[in-house]
Design a protein around this motif. Sequence first.
Motif, PDB file in Angstrom:
ATOM      1  N   PRO A 132      19.356  88.752  64.239  1.00  0.00           N
ATOM      2  CA  PRO A 132      18.496  87.646  63.803  1.00  0.00           C
ATOM      3  C   PRO A 132      18.123  87.735  62.327  1.00  0.00           C
ATOM      4  CG  PRO A 132      17.755  88.462  65.920  1.00  0.00           C
ATOM      5  CD  PRO A 132      18.789  89.423  65.433  1.00  0.00           C
ATOM      6  N   ALA A 133      17.953  88.955  61.826  1.00  0.00           N
ATOM      7  CA  ALA A 133      17.648  89.121  60.398  1.00  0.00           C
ATOM      8  C   ALA A 133      18.817  88.654  59.535  1.00  0.00           C
ATOM      9  CB  ALA A 133      17.324  90.577  60.103  1.00  0.00           C
ATOM     10  N   LYS A 134      20.042  88.960  59.967  1.00  0.00           N
ATOM     11  CA  LYS A 134      21.220  88.496  59.237  1.00  0.00           C
ATOM     12  C   LYS A 134      21.288  86.972  59.242  1.00  0.00           C
ATOM     13  CE  LYS A 134      26.305  88.879  59.184  1.00  0.00           C
ATOM     14  NZ  LYS A 134      26.704  87.503  59.497  1.00  0.00           N
ATOM     15  N   ALA A 135      21.016  86.379  60.405  1.00  0.00           N
ATOM     16  CA  ALA A 135      21.031  84.916  60.488  1.00  0.00           C
ATOM     17  C   ALA A 135      20.000  84.311  59.551  1.00  0.00           C
ATOM     18  CB  ALA A 135      20.760  84.477  61.933  1.00  0.00           C
ATOM     19  N   ALA A 136      18.835  84.953  59.468  1.00  0.00           N
ATOM     20  CA  ALA A 136      17.796  84.463  58.559  1.00  0.00           C
ATOM     21  C   ALA A 136      18.250  84.555  57.110  1.00  0.00           C
ATOM     22  CB  ALA A 136      16.515  85.274  58.758  1.00  0.00           C
ATOM     23  N   ILE A 140      18.457  81.401  54.650  1.00  0.00           N
ATOM     24  CA  ILE A 140      17.640  81.367  53.441  1.00  0.00           C
ATOM     25  C   ILE A 140      18.514  81.244  52.203  1.00  0.00           C
ATOM     26  CG2 ILE A 140      16.047  82.717  52.012  1.00  0.00           C
ATOM     27  CD1 ILE A 140      15.039  83.943  54.724  1.00  0.00           C
ATOM     28  N   ALA A 141      19.621  81.989  52.166  1.00  0.00           N
ATOM     29  CA  ALA A 141      20.523  81.924  51.012  1.00  0.00           C
ATOM     30  C   ALA A 141      21.132  80.532  50.875  1.00  0.00           C
ATOM     31  CB  ALA A 141      21.625  82.970  51.160  1.00  0.00           C
ATOM     32  N   GLU A 142      21.519  79.943  51.986  1.00  0.00           N
ATOM     33  CA  GLU A 142      22.089  78.591  51.947  1.00  0.00           C
ATOM     34  C   GLU A 142      21.072  77.592  51.402  1.00  0.00           C
ATOM     35  OE1 GLU A 142      24.152  75.299  54.979  1.00  0.00           O
ATOM     36  OE2 GLU A 142      23.376  77.195  55.755  1.00  0.00           O
ATOM     37  N   ASP A 143      19.839  77.721  51.856  1.00  0.00           N
ATOM     38  CA  ASP A 143      18.791  76.815  51.385  1.00  0.00           C
ATOM     39  C   ASP A 143      18.499  77.040  49.906  1.00  0.00           C
ATOM     40  OD1 ASP A 143      16.612  74.837  52.043  1.00  0.00           O
ATOM     41  OD2 ASP A 143      15.364  76.501  51.359  1.00  0.00           O
ATOM     42  N   LEU A 144      18.452  78.294  49.499  1.00  0.00           N
ATOM     43  CA  LEU A 144      18.235  78.602  48.086  1.00  0.00           C
ATOM     44  C   LEU A 144      19.318  77.991  47.209  1.00  0.00           C
ATOM     45  CD1 LEU A 144      17.153  82.365  47.721  1.00  0.00           C
ATOM     46  CD2 LEU A 144      16.039  80.380  46.696  1.00  0.00           C
ATOM     47  N   ASN A 145      20.557  78.151  47.633  1.00  0.00           N
ATOM     48  CA  ASN A 145      21.672  77.656  46.833  1.00  0.00           C
ATOM     49  C   ASN A 145      21.682  76.132  46.747  1.00  0.00           C
ATOM     50  OD1 ASN A 145      22.516  80.230  46.239  1.00  0.00           O
ATOM     51  ND2 ASN A 145      24.039  80.314  47.883  1.00  0.00           N
ATOM     52  N   LYS A 146      21.246  75.477  47.809  1.00  0.00           N
ATOM     53  CA  LYS A 146      21.149  74.011  47.753  1.00  0.00           C
ATOM     54  C   LYS A 146      20.125  73.563  46.726  1.00  0.00           C
ATOM     55  CE  LYS A 146      22.549  72.972  52.535  1.00  0.00           C
ATOM     56  NZ  LYS A 146      22.083  72.476  53.853  1.00  0.00           N
ATOM     57  N   ALA A 383       9.308  73.506  60.129  1.00  0.00           N
ATOM     58  CA  ALA A 383      10.705  73.152  59.854  1.00  0.00           C
ATOM     59  C   ALA A 383      11.587  74.395  59.823  1.00  0.00           C
ATOM     60  CB  ALA A 383      10.795  72.396  58.538  1.00  0.00           C
ATOM     61  N   PHE A 384      11.103  75.474  59.207  1.00  0.00           N
ATOM     62  CA  PHE A 384      11.881  76.721  59.164  1.00  0.00           C
ATOM     63  C   PHE A 384      12.087  77.266  60.569  1.00  0.00           C
ATOM     64  CE2 PHE A 384      12.058  81.358  59.106  1.00  0.00           C
ATOM     65  CZ  PHE A 384      13.121  81.586  58.239  1.00  0.00           C
ATOM     66  N   ASN A 385      11.013  77.317  61.338  1.00  0.00           N
ATOM     67  CA  ASN A 385      11.116  77.856  62.692  1.00  0.00           C
ATOM     68  C   ASN A 385      12.084  77.046  63.552  1.00  0.00           C
ATOM     69  OD1 ASN A 385       9.267  79.842  62.087  1.00  0.00           O
ATOM     70  ND2 ASN A 385       7.514  78.713  62.909  1.00  0.00           N
ATOM     71  N   GLU A 386      11.998  75.737  63.445  1.00  0.00           N
ATOM     72  CA  GLU A 386      12.869  74.882  64.250  1.00  0.00           C
ATOM     73  C   GLU A 386      14.320  74.983  63.804  1.00  0.00           C
ATOM     74  OE1 GLU A 386      10.945  71.142  63.806  1.00  0.00           O
ATOM     75  OE2 GLU A 386       9.280  71.649  65.166  1.00  0.00           O
ATOM     76  N   ALA A 387      14.539  75.109  62.491  1.00  0.00           N
ATOM     77  CA  ALA A 387      15.909  75.272  61.986  1.00  0.00           C
ATOM     78  C   ALA A 387      16.497  76.600  62.454  1.00  0.00           C
ATOM     79  CB  ALA A 387      15.912  75.195  60.461  1.00  0.00           C
ATOM     80  N   PHE A 388      15.675  77.642  62.453  1.00  0.00           N
ATOM     81  CA  PHE A 388      16.162  78.944  62.922  1.00  0.00           C
ATOM     82  C   PHE A 388      16.490  78.895  64.411  1.00  0.00           C
ATOM     83  CE2 PHE A 388      15.786  83.236  64.563  1.00  0.00           C
ATOM     84  CZ  PHE A 388      16.522  83.955  63.640  1.00  0.00           C
ATOM     85  N   LYS A 389      15.645  78.242  65.188  1.00  0.00           N
ATOM     86  CA  LYS A 389      15.920  78.134  66.621  1.00  0.00           C
ATOM     87  C   LYS A 389      17.191  77.330  66.882  1.00  0.00           C
ATOM     88  CE  LYS A 389      13.650  77.350  71.078  1.00  0.00           C
ATOM     89  NZ  LYS A 389      14.752  76.684  71.757  1.00  0.00           N
ATOM     90  N   ALA A 390      17.399  76.282  66.093  1.00  0.00           N
ATOM     91  CA  ALA A 390      18.620  75.494  66.239  1.00  0.00           C
ATOM     92  C   ALA A 390      19.861  76.324  65.904  1.00  0.00           C
ATOM     93  CB  ALA A 390      18.547  74.264  65.337  1.00  0.00           C
TER      94      ALA A 390
END
Length: 518
Positions: A132-136, A140-146, A383-390
């Motif tokens: 789960p930490a890797k997924a986070a 996070i990196a994808e969002d940062l880069n956007k 939004a972060f929590n829901e995106a992670f769950k998705a």
Amino acid sequence: MARCGLWPELLSHHGIKGIDHFGDLVRSSRFASDKMGDSRELNSSAREWRPRGLATRDNYSSVVARRSARRLKPGATIKQGGLSMQFLKAAVAAGLIVASFTGPSLAQNKPSELKIGITTFLSGPASVFGVPAKAAAEMIAEDLNKKGGIGGVPVKLSFIDEGAGGEALVSNYRRVVQDEKVDATFASISSGSCTQLVPVAEDLKVMNFMWDCGAASILETKKYRYNFRTQANGTPEMLAVLLYLLKTKPDFKTIAVVNQDYAWGRESWEIFSTALKAMKPDVQVVAELFPKFGAPDYSTEVSRLLALRPDVVLTTSWGGDLDTLVRQAGQRGLLQQSTFVLGIGESSIQRLGKDLPEGLIVGARGDHWFLHPEKKNDAAFKAFNEAFKAKTGAWPIYPVYHMAQAFKALQTAYDKAIKSNGGNWPTREQVVDATAGIEFATGFGRPITLRPEDNQGLEAQLVGVTKSVPGYDFKLLDNMMIFDPKVITNPAGVRSVEWLKTLKPDFVKMDVPTFKAQ
């Protein structure tokens, strides 16, 4: 950085054996010590000298080099202390001596990417925590880069599996730092891994964020330059859990511990038991059990505890080990016989589901909970929590939030360093300098400060008790308390155990806000 092809020949003509020799002359020259006053004249010269019609630094450097070659007699040697203002200005303008001064005074080239090496468990029983930490991190990196990356530079991640074992972990860490040339590392989850890698990071002079490991001793025994912990250590984590126990179950007389047999298991119990002895010295410790890390069976420990019947059982185990212990203890009635305290159990709540009964005290290793009472109605948090769950099928657990803290600390440090550097891209050393003392907030909990004296993170602590709530197939935390880190963290320069010995029974009387599950 642009370098004109004439410069090597020009330096050679004047008895200078390359750019390193030139830098030595600059540092030791009368110009550097007497005439510069400070580096602003040199800096401004490099920025402002630009004849009309020269659009690029390359063209400009070429012109300066040719002019300097005409003005300086071939074969003349520039003696120590005799560097001319004219020659130095020409060299600076051509971009030759950025690295020759003790502190960078010219802008660094902005890299095409910012490389981050991350250690986490990708295999073994602890992978239920590490994956789960890797997924986070990826999310996070994808969002940062956007959003443009960090300082306008996109981030690129490399992952190292802590589950590979000690020698492989160190070898892979060195490879990522030396061969892939990462700009920073986040290492590690396990305190054992941190104990191995912290001195390696220091030796390699790479900035490292201890993003999850909790052993307090790492930063208490030595002052490091390149290593920072972006969350709390075991002292406030254990002290918060103990204070919660003393506030809610003050009459217990006996206690036992079942911890994993490695650095974290041993040290966390030392912290807890030392504080317990100081604040409630009449409690009797009836068993100290330390099964092997990754043990698949706890029948021996469960049998022993069933026979001893302690009022309280503490475990600071985590990951798959904790899941196995709780299930086996529950099957034999131990969870109902004694008050169980899961010191860092938040990450197992969802996985255990109905196997986790009501009434267990659970620590969250920070103020981390997907229904954080102070953040649960915040749009960005939801939004972060829901995106992670998705993405993963589960709500975030505390290693997810710890990963977010590491990224936010890195971003804050770079932003600070860039600002201090006049808006220019900083060197790695400038970023390290900027990191000490930063305060940052992910928006997922209370703000965190990296204490400049020892690079230790100060992080609030949330503790609650499990409760069934309609609409959830796992227990939620109820009667949550959030503890102020400044009150429950040992002062810089004072070892945890020594500070804990000074606590008094009335320490438990501190005011702490309490929150319901919903």
